[in-house]
Design an enzyme around this catalytic site. Sequence first.
Site, PDB file in Angstrom:
ATOM      1  N   ASP A  19      63.345   9.163  60.896  1.00 33.43           N
ATOM      2  CA  ASP A  19      62.664   8.750  62.274  1.00 33.43           C
ATOM      3  C   ASP A  19      62.702   7.333  62.373  1.00 33.43           C
ATOM      4  O   ASP A  19      62.900   6.386  61.536  1.00 33.43           O
ATOM      5  CB  ASP A  19      61.007   9.227  61.761  1.00 33.43           C
ATOM      6  CG  ASP A  19      60.360   9.145  62.960  1.00 33.43           C
ATOM      7  OD1 ASP A  19      60.748   9.336  64.216  1.00 33.43           O
ATOM      8  OD2 ASP A  19      58.906   9.230  62.902  1.00 33.43           O
ATOM      9  N   GLY A  22      64.653   5.903  68.194  1.00 26.94           N
ATOM     10  CA  GLY A  22      64.206   5.743  69.692  1.00 26.94           C
ATOM     11  C   GLY A  22      63.786   4.019  69.501  1.00 26.94           C
ATOM     12  O   GLY A  22      64.254   3.070  70.131  1.00 26.94           O
ATOM     13  N   TRP A  24      64.270   1.841  67.404  1.00 29.88           N
ATOM     14  CA  TRP A  24      65.345   0.979  66.751  1.00 29.88           C
ATOM     15  C   TRP A  24      65.953   0.535  68.053  1.00 29.88           C
ATOM     16  O   TRP A  24      66.320  -0.744  68.249  1.00 29.88           O
ATOM     17  CB  TRP A  24      66.052   1.658  65.820  1.00 29.88           C
ATOM     18  CG  TRP A  24      67.280   0.785  65.147  1.00 29.88           C
ATOM     19  CD1 TRP A  24      67.033  -0.021  64.088  1.00 29.88           C
ATOM     20  CD2 TRP A  24      68.613   0.771  65.509  1.00 29.88           C
ATOM     21  NE1 TRP A  24      68.476  -0.701  63.859  1.00 29.88           N
ATOM     22  CE2 TRP A  24      69.293  -0.119  64.662  1.00 29.88           C
ATOM     23  CE3 TRP A  24      69.371   1.294  66.576  1.00 29.88           C
ATOM     24  CZ2 TRP A  24      70.655  -0.545  65.119  1.00 29.88           C
ATOM     25  CZ3 TRP A  24      70.723   1.005  66.824  1.00 29.88           C
ATOM     26  CH2 TRP A  24      71.068   0.114  65.916  1.00 29.88           C
ATOM     27  N   HIS A  36      70.105   6.985  68.209  1.00 28.58           N
ATOM     28  CA  HIS A  36      70.554   8.443  67.838  1.00 28.58           C
ATOM     29  C   HIS A  36      72.268   8.122  67.296  1.00 28.58           C
ATOM     30  O   HIS A  36      72.337   8.821  66.087  1.00 28.58           O
ATOM     31  CB  HIS A  36      70.445   9.500  68.909  1.00 28.58           C
ATOM     32  CG  HIS A  36      69.171   9.722  69.458  1.00 28.58           C
ATOM     33  ND1 HIS A  36      68.078   9.965  68.120  1.00 28.58           N
ATOM     34  CD2 HIS A  36      68.569  10.008  70.339  1.00 28.58           C
ATOM     35  CE1 HIS A  36      66.926  10.111  68.828  1.00 28.58           C
ATOM     36  NE2 HIS A  36      67.092  10.238  70.380  1.00 28.58           N
ATOM     37  N   ARG A  70      61.045  16.735  74.691  1.00 29.71           N
ATOM     38  CA  ARG A  70      61.732  15.243  75.015  1.00 29.71           C
ATOM     39  C   ARG A  70      62.228  15.647  76.192  1.00 29.71           C
ATOM     40  O   ARG A  70      62.834  16.610  76.704  1.00 29.71           O
ATOM     41  CB  ARG A  70      62.486  14.887  73.990  1.00 29.71           C
ATOM     42  CG  ARG A  70      61.596  14.294  72.834  1.00 29.71           C
ATOM     43  CD  ARG A  70      62.490  13.530  71.687  1.00 29.71           C
ATOM     44  NE  ARG A  70      61.750  13.196  70.619  1.00 29.71           N
ATOM     45  CZ  ARG A  70      62.055  12.415  69.660  1.00 29.71           C
ATOM     46  NH1 ARG A  70      63.133  11.781  69.933  1.00 29.71           N
ATOM     47  NH2 ARG A  70      61.076  12.215  68.778  1.00 29.71           N
ATOM     48  N   LEU A 130      77.075  19.273  46.719  1.00 32.70           N
ATOM     49  CA  LEU A 130      75.621  18.995  47.143  1.00 32.70           C
ATOM     50  C   LEU A 130      75.385  20.241  48.236  1.00 32.70           C
ATOM     51  O   LEU A 130      76.282  20.479  48.916  1.00 32.70           O
ATOM     52  CB  LEU A 130      75.665  17.666  47.914  1.00 32.70           C
ATOM     53  CG  LEU A 130      74.655  17.569  48.948  1.00 32.70           C
ATOM     54  CD1 LEU A 130      73.280  17.030  48.050  1.00 32.70           C
ATOM     55  CD2 LEU A 130      74.944  16.256  49.792  1.00 32.70           C
TER      56      LEU A 130
HETATM   57  C1  IPE Z   1      60.004  14.120  63.083  1.00 32.99           C
HETATM   58  O1  IPE Z   1      60.154  13.022  64.070  1.00 32.99           O
HETATM   59  C2  IPE Z   1      61.213  15.096  63.437  1.00 32.99           C
HETATM   60  C3  IPE Z   1      62.559  14.308  63.123  1.00 32.99           C
HETATM   61  C4  IPE Z   1      62.737  13.265  62.500  1.00 32.99           C
HETATM   62  C5  IPE Z   1      63.762  15.199  63.554  1.00 32.99           C
HETATM   63  P1  IPE Z   1      59.310  12.883  65.492  1.00 32.99           P
HETATM   64  O2  IPE Z   1      59.268  11.431  65.743  1.00 32.99           O
HETATM   65  O3  IPE Z   1      59.624  13.937  66.230  1.00 32.99           O
HETATM   66  O4  IPE Z   1      57.703  13.115  64.948  1.00 32.99           O
HETATM   67  P2  IPE Z   1      56.528  12.710  65.540  1.00 32.99           P
HETATM   68  O5  IPE Z   1      56.528  13.363  66.955  1.00 32.99           O
HETATM   69  O6  IPE Z   1      56.423  11.261  65.665  1.00 32.99           O
HETATM   70  O7  IPE Z   1      55.344  13.323  64.661  1.00 32.99           O
HETATM   71  C1  IPE Z   2      64.131  10.665  64.920  1.00 36.55           C
HETATM   72  O1  IPE Z   2      63.994   9.266  65.655  1.00 36.55           O
HETATM   73  C2  IPE Z   2      65.057  11.285  65.503  1.00 36.55           C
HETATM   74  C3  IPE Z   2      64.611  12.637  66.246  1.00 36.55           C
HETATM   75  C4  IPE Z   2      63.492  13.080  66.196  1.00 36.55           C
HETATM   76  C5  IPE Z   2      65.937  13.714  67.036  1.00 36.55           C
HETATM   77  P1  IPE Z   2      63.015   9.278  66.892  1.00 36.55           P
HETATM   78  O2  IPE Z   2      63.899   9.628  68.412  1.00 36.55           O
HETATM   79  O3  IPE Z   2      61.896  10.229  66.960  1.00 36.55           O
HETATM   80  O4  IPE Z   2      62.737   7.790  66.929  1.00 36.55           O
HETATM   81  P2  IPE Z   2      61.392   7.110  67.136  1.00 36.55           P
HETATM   82  O5  IPE Z   2      60.132   7.952  66.220  1.00 36.55           O
HETATM   83  O6  IPE Z   2      60.907   7.628  68.819  1.00 36.55           O
HETATM   84  O7  IPE Z   2      61.506   5.664  67.245  1.00 36.55           O
HETATM   85 MG    MG Z   3      60.009   9.706  66.126  1.00 33.51          MG
END
Ligand code: IPE
Ligand code: IPE
Ligand code: MG
Length: 250
Positions: A19, A22, A24, A36, A70, A130
């Site tokens: 996680d 975005g 970052w 991403h 999203r 793995l």
């Molecule tokens: C969880 O992260 C899903 C992945 C890392 C792929 P999210 O960013 O979607 O989770 P929430 O919405 O903050 O709980």
């Molecule tokens: C995790 O990073 C990747 C996916 C959920 C696909 P995010 O996209 O959730 O990044 P943040 O949490 O918004 O920073």
């Molecule tokens: Mg996230």
Amino acid sequence: MIDMMQLTELPRHVAIIMDGNGRWAEKMGKPRIYGHHKGVDVAIEIVQEALDLGIPYLTLFAFSKDNWKRPKSEISVIMTLMMNSLKSEFQRIIDSQVKINVIGNLSDLSHEVQEVLEDIKHRTANHKGLQLTLAISYESREEIVMATKSIIKKALLGDYKIEEINQDTINQHLYTSSLPYVDFLIRTSGEQRLSNFLLWQSGYAELFFDDTLWPDFSKDDFHKALNEYNNRERRYGKTGQQIKQQIFAV
Ligand code: IPE
Ligand code: IPE
Ligand code: MG
């Protein structure tokens, strides 16, 4: 640098909620998709490290069922990135004997993505290295509902007696039926929640929340996390003294 030789016990099954992509990117004034892109590179690096360390099972949360909420443009970039990285890393994956498995509601994905995933699963099916599981369009509660429905169907057909249904029965009907329970669950980006990831399978997992945003997560951060796992005492309801006696008895 953490000395990995200090590790006496590696988790058998590591699961990671990758996680913070975005945030970052946003921190640098760039569009979220930039995060991403970097996130995929980091995922590949961590898979390689898990392989080098000899961790047998690694499960990565790549895309949740809720991530479909999203913006379409972001989803489309994530899907393309996943496909391209799987294709481009493919030869290395073949060479390194990684076995790829995918869990989630794959019928949500485009045919093109499904084909790439099917192909890579098929081609790595006999690999003995793995076992890498990618959770895509995955949601734990939905997985449990799916398992419940198929158990009920079988019970109605007489394949199971209600009294015989136990934890193993549930396990056998989850996407993860071939995997051991999660030993160590890492989430990056400072969020301290499971976001519907492997709820059943992580019942006794050690949880590790790292403030690092996923694109910044390094091999050294991974080592630190594993080192922390190594210092945990997994008691499973017993006393600390019982666990120590168990260790000395081996
Ligand atoms: C969880 O992260 C899903 C992945 C890392 C792929 P999210 O960013 O979607 O989770 P929430 O919405 O903050 O709980
Ligand atoms: C995790 O990073 C990747 C996916 C959920 C696909 P995010 O996209 O959730 O990044 P943040 O949490 O918004 O920073
Ligand atoms: Mg996230």
